[in-house]
Design a protein around this motif. Structure first.
Motif, PDB file in Angstrom:
ATOM      1  N   ILE A  15       0.828  -1.209   0.000  1.00 25.80           N
ATOM      2  CA  ILE A  15       0.000   0.000   0.000  1.00 25.80           C
ATOM      3  C   ILE A  15       0.861   1.258   0.000  1.00 25.80           C
ATOM      4  N   LEU A  16       2.018   1.219   0.646  1.00 23.59           N
ATOM      5  CA  LEU A  16       2.916   2.376   0.618  1.00 23.59           C
ATOM      6  C   LEU A  16       3.448   2.626  -0.789  1.00 23.59           C
ATOM      7  N   VAL A  17       3.776   1.552  -1.513  1.00 17.81           N
ATOM      8  CA  VAL A  17       4.216   1.702  -2.908  1.00 17.81           C
ATOM      9  C   VAL A  17       3.065   2.232  -3.763  1.00 17.81           C
ATOM     10  N   ALA A  18       1.864   1.730  -3.515  1.00 10.86           N
ATOM     11  CA  ALA A  18       0.698   2.212  -4.271  1.00 10.86           C
ATOM     12  C   ALA A  18       0.482   3.708  -4.041  1.00 10.86           C
ATOM     13  N   ILE A  19       0.589   4.149  -2.806  1.00  7.32           N
ATOM     14  CA  ILE A  19       0.417   5.573  -2.497  1.00  7.32           C
ATOM     15  C   ILE A  19       1.529   6.398  -3.145  1.00  7.32           C
ATOM     16  N   ALA A  20       2.758   5.914  -3.036  1.00  7.30           N
ATOM     17  CA  ALA A  20       3.901   6.656  -3.583  1.00  7.30           C
ATOM     18  C   ALA A  20       3.858   6.753  -5.113  1.00  7.30           C
ATOM     19  N   THR A  21       3.375   5.712  -5.782  1.00  7.67           N
ATOM     20  CA  THR A  21       3.412   5.708  -7.245  1.00  7.67           C
ATOM     21  C   THR A  21       2.150   6.250  -7.898  1.00  7.67           C
ATOM     22  N   THR A  22       1.045   6.302  -7.162  1.00  8.25           N
ATOM     23  CA  THR A  22      -0.192   6.771  -7.789  1.00  8.25           C
ATOM     24  C   THR A  22      -0.782   8.012  -7.138  1.00  8.25           C
ATOM     25  N   LYS A  23      -0.739   8.105  -5.839  1.00  7.39           N
ATOM     26  CA  LYS A  23      -1.415   9.213  -5.161  1.00  7.39           C
ATOM     27  C   LYS A  23      -0.522  10.438  -4.983  1.00  7.39           C
ATOM     28  N   ILE A  24       0.722  10.231  -4.640  1.00  8.13           N
ATOM     29  CA  ILE A  24       1.638  11.371  -4.472  1.00  8.13           C
ATOM     30  C   ILE A  24       1.803  12.121  -5.804  1.00  8.13           C
ATOM     31  N   PRO A  25       2.051  11.436  -6.926  1.00 10.34           N
ATOM     32  CA  PRO A  25       2.136  12.167  -8.199  1.00 10.34           C
ATOM     33  C   PRO A  25       0.830  12.880  -8.568  1.00 10.34           C
ATOM     34  N   MET A  26      -0.284  12.360  -8.114  1.00 13.76           N
ATOM     35  CA  MET A  26      -1.577  12.960  -8.425  1.00 13.76           C
ATOM     36  C   MET A  26      -1.755  14.329  -7.772  1.00 13.76           C
ATOM     37  N   LEU A  27      -1.075  14.549  -6.651  1.00 11.00           N
ATOM     38  CA  LEU A  27      -1.201  15.835  -5.940  1.00 11.00           C
ATOM     39  C   LEU A  27      -0.925  17.027  -6.847  1.00 11.00           C
ATOM     40  N   SER A  28       0.163  16.965  -7.600  1.00 12.90           N
ATOM     41  CA  SER A  28       0.535  18.109  -8.447  1.00 12.90           C
ATOM     42  C   SER A  28      -0.371  18.237  -9.669  1.00 12.90           C
ATOM     43  N   LYS A  29      -0.956  17.139 -10.111  1.00  9.77           N
ATOM     44  CA  LYS A  29      -1.803  17.170 -11.303  1.00  9.77           C
ATOM     45  C   LYS A  29      -3.246  17.532 -10.990  1.00  9.77           C
ATOM     46  N   ALA A  30      -3.802  16.948  -9.943  1.00  8.17           N
ATOM     47  CA  ALA A  30      -5.237  17.099  -9.683  1.00  8.17           C
ATOM     48  C   ALA A  30      -5.549  17.926  -8.439  1.00  8.17           C
ATOM     49  N   GLY A  31      -4.550  18.184  -7.615  1.00  5.03           N
ATOM     50  CA  GLY A  31      -4.779  18.974  -6.416  1.00  5.03           C
ATOM     51  C   GLY A  31      -5.093  18.111  -5.197  1.00  5.03           C
ATOM     52  N   PHE A  32      -5.127  18.785  -4.055  1.00  4.68           N
ATOM     53  CA  PHE A  32      -5.278  18.100  -2.769  1.00  4.68           C
ATOM     54  C   PHE A  32      -6.596  17.335  -2.650  1.00  4.68           C
ATOM     55  N   TRP A  33      -7.724  17.986  -2.912  1.00  2.22           N
ATOM     56  CA  TRP A  33      -9.015  17.356  -2.650  1.00  2.22           C
ATOM     57  C   TRP A  33      -9.300  16.203  -3.596  1.00  2.22           C
ATOM     58  N   ALA A  34      -8.935  16.329  -4.839  1.00  3.92           N
ATOM     59  CA  ALA A  34      -9.121  15.214  -5.785  1.00  3.92           C
ATOM     60  C   ALA A  34      -8.257  14.025  -5.373  1.00  3.92           C
ATOM     61  N   THR A  35      -7.043  14.321  -4.920  1.00  4.57           N
ATOM     62  CA  THR A  35      -6.154  13.251  -4.462  1.00  4.57           C
ATOM     63  C   THR A  35      -6.712  12.584  -3.209  1.00  4.57           C
ATOM     64  N   MET A  36      -7.210  13.382  -2.276  1.00  2.00           N
ATOM     65  CA  MET A  36      -7.783  12.812  -1.058  1.00  2.00           C
ATOM     66  C   MET A  36      -8.986  11.916  -1.391  1.00  2.00           C
ATOM     67  N   HIS A  37      -9.771  12.336  -2.358  1.00  2.00           N
ATOM     68  CA  HIS A  37     -10.920  11.523  -2.767  1.00  2.00           C
ATOM     69  C   HIS A  37     -10.447  10.177  -3.336  1.00  2.00           C
ATOM     70  N   GLU A  38      -9.465  10.219  -4.199  1.00  2.00           N
ATOM     71  CA  GLU A  38      -8.957   8.990  -4.822  1.00  2.00           C
ATOM     72  C   GLU A  38      -8.178   8.115  -3.840  1.00  2.00           C
ATOM     73  N   ALA A  39      -7.610   8.722  -2.818  1.00  2.00           N
ATOM     74  CA  ALA A  39      -6.742   7.985  -1.889  1.00  2.00           C
ATOM     75  C   ALA A  39      -7.466   7.466  -0.658  1.00  2.00           C
ATOM     76  N   ARG A  40      -8.763   7.693  -0.547  1.00  2.00           N
ATOM     77  CA  ARG A  40      -9.456   7.351   0.695  1.00  2.00           C
ATOM     78  C   ARG A  40      -9.333   5.869   1.045  1.00  2.00           C
ATOM     79  N   THR A  41      -9.488   4.986   0.079  1.00  2.00           N
ATOM     80  CA  THR A  41      -9.354   3.554   0.362  1.00  2.00           C
ATOM     81  C   THR A  41      -7.915   3.211   0.738  1.00  2.00           C
ATOM     82  N   ASP A  42      -6.953   3.788   0.027  1.00  2.00           N
ATOM     83  CA  ASP A  42      -5.544   3.512   0.323  1.00  2.00           C
ATOM     84  C   ASP A  42      -5.198   3.900   1.763  1.00  2.00           C
ATOM     85  N   TYR A  43      -5.650   5.065   2.190  1.00  2.00           N
ATOM     86  CA  TYR A  43      -5.336   5.507   3.546  1.00  2.00           C
ATOM     87  C   TYR A  43      -6.071   4.667   4.592  1.00  2.00           C
ATOM     88  N   CYS A  44      -7.281   4.265   4.290  1.00  2.00           N
ATOM     89  CA  CYS A  44      -7.991   3.360   5.220  1.00  2.00           C
ATOM     90  C   CYS A  44      -7.262   2.028   5.338  1.00  2.00           C
TER      91      CYS A  44
END
Length: 148
Positions: free
Chosen positions: A88-117
């Protein structure tokens, strides 16, 4: 590390709910890596830049299936949590962290909710263990039960 430290848990029976939730998500995602390899397995791994995607796609699928099933039944729960934490840490690092700069904080938080849970659920299981409704509890030595 002694087996009793790995298996022992004084956590309540309700931990079974967390185990089933976290285990089911990983089991399901692992199976889907084989059912839909282009979208969720090797193809997805290649898209996000994971090296050797033809190897790591199925490898991660097997890890998620095996460790997810172990969580569900409560067998070696703490040990099974470790590879899933890495996953899950690799998944967050490779998909959600890069998304921050492209889609912004709230879109990333929406997409990352399952990963963080899943991340927090795995940390919880690593800390408290499998609880009393588990195979670990049945295998764990009890002070009032003879070892022989």
């Amino acid at each position: 590390m002694r087996a009793s430290r790995i298996l022992k848990s004084s956590a309540p029976a309700a931990v079974v709910l967390v185990r089933i939730m976290v285990g089911w998500v990983f089991l399901s995602e692992g199976i889907q890596k084989f059912l839909f390899p282009a979208a969720l397995g090797a193809g997805r791994f290649a898209k996000v830049g994971i090296p050797a995607p033809q190897f790591f796609g199925p490898f991660v699928g097997v890890v998620e299936i095996v460790c997810g099933a172990l969580l569900i039944v409560g067998l070696l729960t703490r040990l099974a949590s470790i590879p899933l934490l890495i996953d899950i840490l690799v998944a967050i690092a490779t998909t959600k962290i890069p998304m921050l700069s492209k889609a912004g904080f709230w879109a990333t938080m929406h997409e990352a909710r399952t990963d963080y849970c899943m991340l927090l659920g795995l940390i919880f299981l690593l800390i408290v263990g499998s609880g009393t409704l588990s195979i670990d509890a049945r295998l764990s030595p009890h002070p009032d039960r003879p070892l022989g």
